[in-house]
Motif scaffolding. Structure first.
Motif, PDB file in Angstrom:
ATOM      1  N   ASP A   1       0.861  -1.186   0.000  1.00  0.00           N
ATOM      2  CA  ASP A   1       0.000   0.000   0.000  1.00  0.00           C
ATOM      3  C   ASP A   1       0.899   1.239   0.000  1.00  0.00           C
ATOM      4  O   ASP A   1       1.720   1.416   0.902  1.00  0.00           O
TER       5      ASP A   1
ATOM      6  N   THR B   1      -7.733  -3.804  -4.822  1.00  0.00           N
ATOM      7  CA  THR B   1      -6.811  -4.924  -5.026  1.00  0.00           C
ATOM      8  C   THR B   1      -7.479  -6.224  -4.603  1.00  0.00           C
ATOM      9  O   THR B   1      -7.822  -6.395  -3.433  1.00  0.00           O
TER      10      THR B   1
ATOM     11  N   ILE C   1       1.380  -9.103  -1.182  1.00  0.00           N
ATOM     12  CA  ILE C   1       1.315  -7.802  -0.513  1.00  0.00           C
ATOM     13  C   ILE C   1       2.164  -7.816   0.754  1.00  0.00           C
ATOM     14  O   ILE C   1       1.985  -8.663   1.632  1.00  0.00           O
TER      15      ILE C   1
ATOM     16  N   THR D   1      -5.421  -1.676   7.284  1.00  0.00           N
ATOM     17  CA  THR D   1      -5.047  -1.741   5.868  1.00  0.00           C
ATOM     18  C   THR D   1      -4.626  -3.141   5.433  1.00  0.00           C
ATOM     19  O   THR D   1      -4.437  -3.386   4.239  1.00  0.00           O
TER      20      THR D   1
ATOM     21  N   ARG E   1      -8.297  -3.510   1.261  1.00  0.00           N
ATOM     22  CA  ARG E   1      -7.580  -3.699   0.006  1.00  0.00           C
ATOM     23  C   ARG E   1      -8.518  -3.683  -1.200  1.00  0.00           C
ATOM     24  O   ARG E   1      -8.173  -3.135  -2.248  1.00  0.00           O
TER      25      ARG E   1
ATOM     26  N   ASN F   1      -5.326   4.010  -0.952  1.00  0.00           N
ATOM     27  CA  ASN F   1      -5.129   2.563  -0.820  1.00  0.00           C
ATOM     28  C   ASN F   1      -4.660   1.878  -2.094  1.00  0.00           C
ATOM     29  O   ASN F   1      -4.865   0.682  -2.275  1.00  0.00           O
TER      30      ASN F   1
ATOM     31  N   HIS G   1      -2.238  -0.131  -4.389  1.00  0.00           N
ATOM     32  CA  HIS G   1      -1.188  -1.118  -4.133  1.00  0.00           C
ATOM     33  C   HIS G   1      -0.337  -1.283  -5.395  1.00  0.00           C
ATOM     34  O   HIS G   1      -0.862  -1.508  -6.488  1.00  0.00           O
TER      35      HIS G   1
END
Length: 380
Positions: free
Chosen positions: A65, A198, A206, A242, A248, A256, A258
């Motif tokens: 993020d 995402t 992630i 988060t 996400r 937010n 990514h």
């Protein structure tokens, strides 16, 4: 022996040296750096770990993020609509979004949203973080509010709601959500692994964010009606939240997104490269020049720091951010230290992403060292 993996041209050896130093010392947990010149990478580095236990290496395709670096992607979506003649930065927001005229906001212009000068820098309380995951409903709440200061007179950083405001304009004009518009018009054509919204299929890539160590401070002692308090606590951004699938998956175009340094640099080099990339023209020079129309220069009401904004991006302010070069440069940073800088004079884009968050809202000592080494390499 290098600690990082990836590409680094000889002229930028000092960038890798700084990066390796921070990885080796543990100042960085995991991170990525990318520098493009004329749209092509001359630095593409990654290293460290994606988790605090140091059990998962940070890979070439690790995502994280990037918080407010996402705003530059949202701004670029708006500029695409400007380029197509569908959006006018000097038009009233209510022209595209009639409900926004409520409570004295009828004269607010599109440029005010893009430059953080609209007076609508957060939601009226009560509001929780989960309430903003439905972008359309959260935008509708913003449309009912009165501005918190006279629009156009000063910036007040639209910390979390920037993407809800600009994203609703995208939806009203184009019909697609911000995340879908970004994916179909920018990320996919450019082959950029960056996402506003995402999906779970990316979860194992992630990196885990490590929150900054914040000083003990009693927010209750501050004026609860100040723009600072209302902006930064409406809602309060809990870093732990988060990591949830709900955060996400939401399309929060202010905070937010990514991606990694490579994908940030790939998309944003559209700006540094004069609007053309990969054999395709995205923006004309006249649209890009809108970025450099100064909208505010002074103490930001929400961050209480001196900031200078154009349309959609921060502009250089050497006395405040000495490592961001002056000239035709536009930039922005994410909470904890992520950053992107577009230098149109040198046709360079710099991008940095990481998971060990620094204490400041804008930049970090680590990022400063990479910026310094990058632009010293350019001047050689």
């Amino acid at each position: 022996m290098s600690v990082s993996s990836g590409l680094c041209h000889d002229d930028f050896a000092a960038v890798r040296a700084a990066f390796d130093q921070h990885l080796g010392s543990g100042a960085e947990l995991g991170a990525a750096l990318c520098v493009t010149v004329d749209g092509d990478p001359v630095v593409d580095l990654w290293g460290g770990y994606a988790d605090p236990a140091r059990s998962v290496p940070w890979r070439a395709d690790t995502l994280v993020d990037v918080f407010s670096v996402t705003k530059t992607m949202t701004a670029l979506c708006a500029l695409l609509l400007v380029e197509r003649g569908d959006l006018d930065v000097d038009q009233r927001v209510a022209h595209y979004w009639p409900e926004f005229a409520a409570n004295g906001k009828d004269a607010i212009e599109v440029r005010h949203l893009l430059a953080h000068t609209s007076g609508v820098s957060g939601w009226e309380k009560p509001i929780e973080l989960a309430d903003i995951y439905d972008a359309e409903a959260a935008a509708a709440r913003l449309a009912t509010q009165a501005p918190w200061w006279e629009p156009g007179t000063a910036s007040g950083y639209h910390a979390i709601n920037y993407g809800h405001l600009v994203g609703e304009l995208v939806r009203r004009i184009d019909g697609r959500s911000l995340g879908r518009f970004f994916a179909e018009e920018l990320a996919v054509p450019l082959g950029a692994d960056f996402h506003i919204g995402t999906g779970p299929e990316h979860a194992d890539r992630i990196a885990t964010l490590v929150p900054p160590e914040l000083p003990e401070f009693d927010l209750g002692a501050l004026d609860q009606d100040s723009v600072l308090i209302k902006t930064l606590t409406s809602p309060w951004l809990d870093v732990a939240e988060t990591a949830t699938p709900q955060w996400r998956a939401a399309e929060i175009g202010g905070t937010n997104g990514h991606g990694n340094a490579r994908s940030v640099a790939r998309v944003q080099s559209v700006i540094a490269n004069g609007g053309e990339l990969g054999g395709r023209k995205f923006l004309s020079p006249s649209t890009i020049e809108l970025i450099f129309r100064e909208q505010a220069d002074g103490i930001d009401l929400a961050l209480l720091s001196p900031l200078r904004f154009g349309i959609g991006y921060g502009l250089p302010r050497p006395q405040t951010f000495p490592h961001i070069p002056d000239g035709r440069v536009c930039w922005w940073a994410g909470y904890g230290g992520a950053m992107v800088v577009n230098d149109l004079d040198r046709r360079i884009t710099f991008a940095y992403t990481m998971n060990r968050m620094a204490t400041g809202l804008i930049g970090s000592d680590r990022c400063d060292s990479y910026l310094r080494a990058t632009f010293e390499g350019v001047r050689r």
